[in-house]
Design a protein around this motif. Structure first.
Motif, short mmCIF file in Angstrom:
data_model
loop_
_atom_site.label_atom_id
_atom_site.label_comp_id
_atom_site.label_asym_id
_atom_site.label_seq_id
_atom_site.Cartn_x
_atom_site.Cartn_y
_atom_site.Cartn_z
N MET A 128 0.83 -1.20 0.00
CA MET A 128 0.00 0.00 0.00
C MET A 128 0.87 1.26 0.00
N GLY A 129 1.97 1.22 0.74
CA GLY A 129 2.87 2.38 0.79
C GLY A 129 3.63 2.61 -0.51
N GLN A 130 3.83 1.55 -1.28
CA GLN A 130 4.61 1.64 -2.51
C GLN A 130 3.77 1.92 -3.76
N SER A 131 2.50 1.58 -3.72
CA SER A 131 1.68 1.61 -4.94
C SER A 131 0.76 2.83 -5.00
N LEU A 134 -2.83 1.61 -5.76
CA LEU A 134 -3.57 1.15 -4.58
C LEU A 134 -4.01 2.32 -3.72
N GLN A 135 -3.11 3.28 -3.54
CA GLN A 135 -3.45 4.45 -2.72
C GLN A 135 -4.62 5.22 -3.34
N ASP A 136 -4.59 5.41 -4.65
CA ASP A 136 -5.67 6.14 -5.33
C ASP A 136 -6.99 5.37 -5.24
N PHE A 137 -6.92 4.06 -5.47
CA PHE A 137 -8.14 3.26 -5.40
C PHE A 137 -8.71 3.30 -3.99
N TRP A 138 -7.85 3.14 -2.99
CA TRP A 138 -8.30 3.15 -1.59
C TRP A 138 -8.93 4.50 -1.24
N LYS A 139 -8.29 5.58 -1.65
CA LYS A 139 -8.81 6.92 -1.36
C LYS A 139 -10.21 7.10 -1.94
N GLU A 140 -10.43 6.60 -3.16
CA GLU A 140 -11.72 6.78 -3.83
C GLU A 140 -12.79 5.80 -3.35
N ASN A 141 -12.41 4.62 -2.85
CA ASN A 141 -13.40 3.55 -2.61
C ASN A 141 -13.34 2.93 -1.23
N LYS A 142 -12.68 3.54 -0.28
CA LYS A 142 -12.52 2.92 1.03
C LYS A 142 -13.84 2.68 1.76
N ASN A 143 -14.88 3.41 1.38
CA ASN A 143 -16.18 3.20 2.02
C ASN A 143 -16.80 1.85 1.66
N TRP A 144 -16.21 1.11 0.74
CA TRP A 144 -16.69 -0.22 0.37
C TRP A 144 -16.25 -1.28 1.38
N TYR A 145 -15.32 -0.94 2.25
CA TYR A 145 -14.66 -1.93 3.10
C TYR A 145 -14.95 -1.66 4.58
N GLY A 146 -14.82 -2.73 5.38
CA GLY A 146 -15.15 -2.66 6.79
C GLY A 146 -14.01 -2.17 7.68
N PRO A 147 -14.30 -2.05 8.98
CA PRO A 147 -13.36 -1.49 9.94
C PRO A 147 -12.03 -2.25 10.04
N ALA A 148 -12.06 -3.57 9.90
CA ALA A 148 -10.81 -4.34 10.02
C ALA A 148 -9.83 -3.96 8.92
N VAL A 149 -10.33 -3.72 7.71
CA VAL A 149 -9.47 -3.34 6.59
C VAL A 149 -8.97 -1.90 6.80
N HIS A 150 -9.87 -1.03 7.26
CA HIS A 150 -9.48 0.36 7.53
C HIS A 150 -8.37 0.42 8.58
N ALA A 151 -8.47 -0.43 9.60
CA ALA A 151 -7.47 -0.41 10.69
C ALA A 151 -6.06 -0.68 10.15
N ILE A 152 -5.95 -1.45 9.08
CA ILE A 152 -4.63 -1.76 8.53
C ILE A 152 -4.23 -0.80 7.41
N PRO A 158 2.31 6.86 2.00
CA PRO A 158 3.11 6.62 0.79
C PRO A 158 4.60 6.67 1.10
N ALA A 159 5.32 5.80 0.45
CA ALA A 159 6.77 5.79 0.61
C ALA A 159 7.35 7.05 -0.04
N PRO A 160 8.42 7.58 0.54
CA PRO A 160 9.02 8.76 -0.09
C PRO A 160 9.59 8.38 -1.45
N PRO A 161 9.61 9.33 -2.37
CA PRO A 161 10.16 9.02 -3.69
C PRO A 161 11.62 8.60 -3.60
#
Length: 164
Positions: A128-131, A134-152, A158-161
């Motif tokens: 998640m930190g490298q991609s 994944l970061q963009d998808f998560w930002k746009e769609n995180k409301n599709w997932y439950g608390p256990a996934v959010h906790a992680i 994001p990793a520094p460049p």
């Protein structure tokens, strides 16, 4: 001792023996009931896990379909194929597949060996930190997932460049 007294003593002894037997049977029945309740709870938990895993597998099959046919993803997700590139939809479908996989494992990590659970969690947070996808998808769609996934995934930064 007369016969009546003797019969009364025998009847009392038999009644005491019957009460003792009844108490023993009642304890055994209670133990069996507790064991059955435990087995039923275990069966219910196994059924819930099976249903969740089956649904996750079906979701990942749909994700795979959208990876193979990004033009379909564009139509189902409300944009037309010509509005965004084929590669964009393929990347988004792949990100969704990975996060759906994460969701499945995160929600069933209690069934994994603790070390294995830690390794998977490390993999997810690192990925998640490298991609950026994944970061963009998560930002746009995180409301599709439950608390256990959010906790992680929510705490992932994001990793520094890379330095050149």
């Amino acid at each position: 001792m007369n016969v009546t007294a003797w019969v009364a003593m025998v009847a009392a002894a038999v009644a005491i023996w019957q009460l003792r037997t009844l108490a023993q049977q009642t304890r055994e029945f209670a133990n069996q009931t507790r064991e059955l309740a435990s087995q039923t709870a275990g069966n219910a938990q196994a059924l819930r896990a099976t249903v969740y895993i089956t649904m996750s597998r079906m979701t990942m099959d749909i994700d795979t379909l959208f990876i193979e046919h990004p033009e379909l993803r564009a139509e189902f997700y409300g944009t037309h194929a010509d509005e965004r590139s084929r590669e964009y939809h393929k990347t988004q479908a792949t990100a969704e597949l990975l996060i759906d996989f994460m969701d499945c494992l995160i929600n069933h990590k209690k069934h994994l060996d603790e070390d294995l659970s830690i390794y998977w969690t490390n993999y997810f947070t690192n990925l998640m930190g490298q991609s950026r996808a994944l970061q963009d998808f998560w930002k746009e769609n995180k409301n599709w997932y439950g608390p256990a996934v959010h906790a992680i995934l929510d705490p992932c930064k994001p990793a520094p460049p890379a330095k050149s």
